[in-house]
Structure formats: C-alpha cells, structure tokens
Design a protein around this motif. Structure first.
Motif: not given
Length: 207
Positions: A22, A26, A36, A38, A95
């Motif tokens: 993950a 990101a 983006s 996370k 994410v």
C-alpha cells in the motif's frame, strides 16, 4: 479516472506484505504526479485512532465479536466521513491498508449471522465501498515466518492453523464474491514484482 477520485484498498492475512505494498503504491502514484493519500484501518483520523487503541491495546479485556464489529464500524464511519470521502470528492486517489473486507473476514467469515450484520451496518452507516481491492495471498506458514514466528511456527500452526487457513480462505471467497473490484495477488513474488503488477492494475482503473 473520473472526477470523483479512486478508492483502493489492500487486504490479506498478516504477513502478506499488504502494508508495504500500500505504501509503495501511494509513493509511486505521488512520484508519478497523482494526488494521492495513504491511510489505514482501524484508524486514519484522530478519533478513529483512539478507537484503534481500544481494539488493539486493551490487553486486559477481550472484546466480544459483536463489540469489535461496533467499534470497527464507529471507527470506519469517522474515517470515511472526515478523510476518505473528502479526499475522493476533491479528486484524490485514496490508498487504504484494510477496510470493511477485513471486518467481513475476521469478525464475520465463520458466522453467517455476523456477516449479515456487518453488511447491513456497512450499507446503512458507511455506504462507501472500494473501487479496487488488492488481496495479497500467501500460505499461512510463510506469512507467519515473515512476521517473526520462526522457530515456534509449527507449534503455532498446530494451535491456530485452522483459524489462519479459514481467514485466508475468507479473503479468497471475497475475491470470488466481488470479482469486479477484487484482484488476488501472489504475495510470494518479490516485492518489486508485486508492486509493478499492482501499479499496472491500478493504472487500468485510472484510464
């Protein structure tokens, strides 16, 4: 990708590398110029992190399955309302390390009544499902070795092997239940190879 952002989640039993993947996705998206963020569950906001502490750090108390579901749902509502939805509405890619699928598996897979309860709470209170979910899959023995269960891993599997196998199967069952959003990834591959496979699949959804 549409103007409402993209919601990507990572799932799997502990030791599959989902948290690492993950973060890698990101970071790669950010490096490629995508807006983006996370996040994680349980947690992601100040209030949800406090609930996480109740779930994880209260060693003297073992929550019942029902209480865990309610606490997780409360944390998720806070997370979705204050962080996930605003980010998506501003066009960001979100994410998330774990989401409702983890609750479905850990609290609901072995009890159809609890699974129905989780789904009903999610529909009524949360209402936000991922656009894309990566399920990292790994045999339990390898997963245990990765998280430091070397040595006593055999004894651990003897005691909890059926439970871990059931959790793994629970995630695979979800992949079959939600084929339009779930992608199973072989977590035994090298981390960089996994990251590239995930990046390719994510880019398809952003077309």
């Amino acid at each position: 990708m549409n103007g409402n952002g993209l919601f990507i989640t990572f799932e799997g039993i502990d030791g599959t590398g989902k948290t690492t993947q993950a973060a890698m996705l990101a970071d790669r998206l950010h490096a490629d110029g995508y807006d983006s963020i996370k996040t994680r569950e349980p947690g992601g906001t100040a209030g949800a992190e406090k609930i996480r502490e109740l779930l994880i750090n209260v060693a003297e108390s073992k929550w019942s399955n029902e209480v865990e579901i309610l606490l997780l749902t409360a944390a998720r509502h806070e997370h979705v309302e204050k962080k996930i939805v605003p980010a998506l509405e501003s066009g960001k890619i979100v994410v998330c390390d774990r989401y409702v699928d983890s609750t479905r598996v850990y609290q609901g897979h072995s009890d159809s009544g609890m699974r129905d309860c989780i789904d009903a709470l999610h529909e009524r209170i949360i209402g936000k499902s991922p656009d894309l979910t990566f399920i990292l899959d790994l045999p339990p023995r390898i997963a245990l070795e990765r998280i430091g269960k070397r040595g006593p891993a055999d004894a651990y599997l003897d005691s909890y092997g059926d439970r871990i196998d059931s959790l793994r199967q629970g995630f695979l069952d979800l992949a079959r239940e939600f084929p339009n959003r779930c992608i199973v990834v072989d977590a035994s591959l090298p981390a960089k190879k996994i990251a590239e496979l995930i990046r390719v699949e994510a880019m398809k959804r952003m077309q």
